[in-house]
Design a protein around this motif. Structure first.
Motif, mmCIF file in Angstrom:
data_model
loop_
_atom_site.group_PDB
_atom_site.id
_atom_site.type_symbol
_atom_site.label_atom_id
_atom_site.label_comp_id
_atom_site.label_asym_id
_atom_site.label_seq_id
_atom_site.Cartn_x
_atom_site.Cartn_y
_atom_site.Cartn_z
ATOM 1 N N GLU A 127 58.638 58.405 54.176
ATOM 2 C CA GLU A 127 57.838 57.261 54.648
ATOM 3 C C GLU A 127 58.699 56.009 54.830
ATOM 4 N N TYR A 156 45.983 52.037 54.227
ATOM 5 C CA TYR A 156 46.661 53.331 54.128
ATOM 6 C C TYR A 156 46.986 53.744 55.556
ATOM 7 N N ILE A 158 48.414 56.618 57.792
ATOM 8 C CA ILE A 158 48.732 58.049 57.687
ATOM 9 C C ILE A 158 49.444 58.489 58.962
ATOM 10 N N PRO A 226 46.090 56.940 44.512
ATOM 11 C CA PRO A 226 46.920 56.637 45.678
ATOM 12 C C PRO A 226 47.045 55.128 45.863
ATOM 13 N N TYR A 231 51.726 56.971 54.391
ATOM 14 C CA TYR A 231 51.724 58.359 53.909
ATOM 15 C C TYR A 231 51.987 59.280 55.095
ATOM 16 N N HIS A 232 52.603 60.416 54.806
ATOM 17 C CA HIS A 232 52.765 61.448 55.838
ATOM 18 C C HIS A 232 51.821 62.610 55.538
ATOM 19 N N TYR A 233 51.118 63.085 56.562
ATOM 20 C CA TYR A 233 50.334 64.327 56.411
ATOM 21 C C TYR A 233 50.439 65.161 57.684
ATOM 22 N N LYS A 286 56.139 65.359 53.036
ATOM 23 C CA LYS A 286 54.772 65.085 52.587
ATOM 24 C C LYS A 286 54.657 64.949 51.063
ATOM 25 N N ARG A 288 54.794 62.449 49.101
ATOM 26 C CA ARG A 288 53.983 61.359 48.545
ATOM 27 C C ARG A 288 52.498 61.734 48.481
ATOM 28 N N ILE A 289 51.962 62.201 49.589
ATOM 29 C CA ILE A 289 50.515 62.506 49.602
ATOM 30 C C ILE A 289 50.222 63.703 48.691
ATOM 31 N N GLU A 292 50.386 62.294 45.063
ATOM 32 C CA GLU A 292 49.404 61.287 44.671
ATOM 33 C C GLU A 292 47.978 61.794 44.724
#
Ligand SMILES: NC(=O)c1ccc[n+]([C@@H]2O[C@H](COP(=O)([O-])OP(=O)(O)OC[C@H]3O[C@@H](n4cnc5c(N)ncnc54)[C@H](OP(=O)(O)O)[C@@H]3O)[C@@H](O)[C@H]2O)c1
Length: 313
Positions: A127, A156, A158, A226, A231-233, A286, A288-289, A292
């Motif tokens: 991120e 947030y 994404i 969170p 964030y990456h998803y 991914k 972080r997501i 969290e």
């Protein structure tokens, strides 16, 4: 209540259906409440307030998503992808609402990170990595991220990639159409990324809202609350558009969604001229997501199969 903006787009429709299925209190708007008009946004929120409804979350799926067209329509693209999200963020701050906004892997256009000396492999983007957008769309999404974070601390953002789903034009539906029409198709084999089923992303968003709303999770698995930011998803794993197309073909043939043969051939980006260069590599990390909100992220092949089975129904 949750205010879902862009509820008629591909991701917005998935979220709308999932919010309804999970019994969440939400309202949806699309073009009728123009995100480029601060007055229209504020009037809508005030209308809800007058009816005793407090907007606690705003989820923005609206935006300008035509990557090539944006090159000739930069002004509209920036109004939708920079000014619009900025307006929503400013309103969210005023309302004391949390804001979820979507961005793209294309903010990373040129790979400038270390390459493994032993395998020659690139590493997925974090991120916090520096962005390097190529073209009007990618730059507008990056500038939109910055504008959102400047206008409210409770955002947030994404970043996702290679999105497909049931409710919009996308790579999978285009491939299925072309494979049924043609005997041969050529697909680029020199761009690497991660396909993402819009339904999985929508599910992650519902889990993220829940994790923020219910910070103390007594049941395992334990999770952190969170925290605001980027964030990456995407779905797990990575591939090229060519291998993605091959997987679509094989699965669709097995399921009977395609009723004839089609040869899928690899080609290079140079053979497929487009107005704007796509990144050679835009795989997102991914961690972080995952950490969290403690979600299991499905592998892209698994999600593709589920999606094609849904189409079959
Ligand atoms: N699609 C991808 O592969 C991909 C990849 C990475 C990130 N993303 C990001 O994910 C998010 C959702 O993408 P998506 O593919 O679901 O988008 P989409 O299908 O293009 O949906 C966008 C929605 O916004 C609406 N809209 C347009 N102008 C508006 C305005 N002025 N005010 C309010 N609504 C307006 C559109 O209406 P009209 O249809 O009438 O224009 C449409 O319903 C976007 O932020 C996108 O950048 C997408």
């Amino acid at each position: 209540m949750i205010w879902l903006i862009g509820n008629k787009g591909m991701l917005g429709t998935e979220l709308s259906l999932l919010f309804a299925e999970r019994g969440l209190d939400f309202t949806g708007t699309d073009r009728e409440i123009d995100i480029t008009s601060p007055a229209a946004l504020e009037a809508f929120a005030n209308g809800k307030k007058a009816h005793g409804k407090r907007v606690c979350w705003i989820v923005n799926c609206a935006g300008y998503t035509a990557v090539d067209k944006a090159e000739d329509d930069a002004e509209t693209c920036r109004r939708l992808n920079v000014d619009g999200p900025g307006n929503i963020a400013a309103l969210a701050y005023k309302l004391g609402a949390r804001f979820i906004h979507f961005s793209t892997d294309y903010v990373f256009g040129t790979y400038n990170k270390p390459v493994s000396t032993s395998t020659g492999e690139k590493r997925p983007y974090l991120e916090a990595d520096d962005t390097s957008p190529i073209g009007v769309y990618a730059a507008s999404k990056r500038d939109g991220e910055v504008r959102v974070i400047e206008n409210t601390p409770d955002a947030y953002v994404i970043r996702t990639s290679w999105l497909y789903g049931k409710y919009g034009n996308n790579f999978v539906t285009t491939m299925l159409r072309l494979m049924q029409e043609r005997d041969t198709i050529s697909v680029v084999n020199d761009q690497r990324g991660s396909p993402t089923w819009a339904h999985d992303l929508a599910d992650a968003i519902v889990k993220m809202i829940d994790a923020v709303e219910h910070p103390i999770c007594l049941e395992p698995p334990p999770r952190n609350v969170p925290c605001f930011g980027i964030y990456h998803y995407t779905n797990d794993g990575d591939t090229t558009w060519f291998d993605f197309a091959r997987a679509i073909y094989q699965k669709a043939r097995e399921l009977g969604l395609l009723t004839k043969d089609c040869e899928v051939k690899p080609c290079s980006s140079a053979d497929y001229p487009s107005k704007v260069k796509r990144p050679d590599y835009s795989v997102l990390d991914k961690g972080r997501i995952r950490n969290e909100i403690r979600i299991l992220i499905p592998q892209w092949e698994e999600s593709l199969e589920k999606f094609l089975k849904e189409l079959k129904k």
